[in-house]
Enzyme design. Structure first.
Site, mmCIF file in Angstrom:
data_model
loop_
_atom_site.group_PDB
_atom_site.id
_atom_site.type_symbol
_atom_site.label_atom_id
_atom_site.label_comp_id
_atom_site.label_asym_id
_atom_site.label_seq_id
_atom_site.Cartn_x
_atom_site.Cartn_y
_atom_site.Cartn_z
ATOM 1 N N LEU A 87 -11.400 -5.220 24.750
ATOM 2 C CA LEU A 87 -12.834 -4.662 24.960
ATOM 3 C C LEU A 87 -12.694 -4.485 26.581
ATOM 4 O O LEU A 87 -12.848 -5.342 27.281
ATOM 5 C CB LEU A 87 -13.859 -5.112 24.230
ATOM 6 C CG LEU A 87 -15.253 -3.966 24.157
ATOM 7 C CD1 LEU A 87 -14.763 -2.758 23.535
ATOM 8 C CD2 LEU A 87 -16.292 -4.870 23.753
ATOM 9 N N ASP A 88 -12.228 -3.388 26.859
ATOM 10 C CA ASP A 88 -12.202 -3.294 28.520
ATOM 11 C C ASP A 88 -13.368 -3.467 29.328
ATOM 12 O O ASP A 88 -14.543 -3.822 28.718
ATOM 13 C CB ASP A 88 -11.469 -1.781 29.003
ATOM 14 C CG ASP A 88 -12.349 -0.632 28.789
ATOM 15 O OD1 ASP A 88 -13.686 -0.684 29.326
ATOM 16 O OD2 ASP A 88 -12.339 0.282 28.245
ATOM 17 N N LYS A 89 -13.225 -3.882 30.549
ATOM 18 C CA LYS A 89 -14.307 -4.433 31.452
ATOM 19 C C LYS A 89 -15.507 -3.446 31.306
ATOM 20 O O LYS A 89 -16.627 -4.022 31.574
ATOM 21 C CB LYS A 89 -13.669 -4.685 32.625
ATOM 22 C CG LYS A 89 -14.807 -5.093 33.791
ATOM 23 C CD LYS A 89 -14.125 -5.109 35.232
ATOM 24 C CE LYS A 89 -14.303 -3.994 35.864
ATOM 25 N NZ LYS A 89 -14.764 -4.079 37.349
ATOM 26 N N ASP A 90 -15.408 -2.222 31.264
ATOM 27 C CA ASP A 90 -16.397 -1.390 31.195
ATOM 28 C C ASP A 90 -17.109 -0.972 29.907
ATOM 29 O O ASP A 90 -18.030 -0.161 29.867
ATOM 30 C CB ASP A 90 -15.963 0.074 31.935
ATOM 31 C CG ASP A 90 -15.321 -0.001 33.282
ATOM 32 O OD1 ASP A 90 -15.846 -0.971 34.167
ATOM 33 O OD2 ASP A 90 -14.265 0.644 33.658
#
Length: 179
Positions: free
Chosen positions: A42-45
């Site tokens: 799950l990407d950082k953003d």
């Protein structure tokens, strides 16, 4: 001692990397369990449900695209989303790395249970936002963000609420539960 099929359901906050090492804020700031690793990314953003397991075979079954594990996202997009955009998402969107599989998509309302994001999203005075629920079985890099941008509605906020049968439920932000 954890059994061989333990899963952690973690509600990942915005800005956290899905790894246990490095100089940036990461999973080690929230999870103090030995031998658990993310099943997928799950990407950082992005925020919301991240599964971690201590079972390599199970990790592969959760994260590998060939198993078609459906993932559900709540997506806040810039602009008033159109039926045309929803139709495009449902039929598949051409991205630079190919055509996406059709998504299940519906327009929804701002969920009343949703926590405030820190920092808040960038709001524009004269541009409304919309919410959609989007379900996909693929996991291309930043796929949901690229899909909504390709149909003219950039993602402002992305929250994963479900992976297969596992749900975020009422797990508090930055907390996890053992399943």
């Amino acid at each position: 001692m954890a059994n061989s099929n333990s899963i952690l359901l973690f509600n990942k906050p915005f800005g956290i990397l899905c790894q246990f090492s490095g100089n940036m804020k990461n999973l080690s700031h929230y999870i103090n369990e030995k031998d658990f690793y993310p099943a997928g990314r799950l990407d950082k953003d992005s925020e919301g449900l991240l599964l971690l397991t201590n079972n390599g075979k199970l990790q592969h079954q959760i994260s590998h695209p060939k198993f078609d594990k459906e993932k559900t996202y709540l997506v806040q997009v810039e602009g008033k989303v159109t039926e045309e955009a929803i139709w495009q998402l449902r039929k598949g969107v051409r991205l630079k790395d190919g055509l996406t599989k059709p998504a299940k998509v519906k327009i929804t309302e701002h969920p009343d249970w949703l926590w405030r994001r820190v920092p808040p999203i960038r709001m524009r005075k004269n541009i409304p936002t919309s919410w959609i629920e989007l379900k996909i079985t693929e996991g291309k890099n930043r796929q949901v963000r690229r899909m909504t941008a390709a149909v003219g509605f950039p993602t402002l906020r992305l929250i994963r609420t479900r992976i297969g049968d596992w749900k975020l439920g009422d797990i508090a932000l930055g907390k996890y539960e053992r399943f």
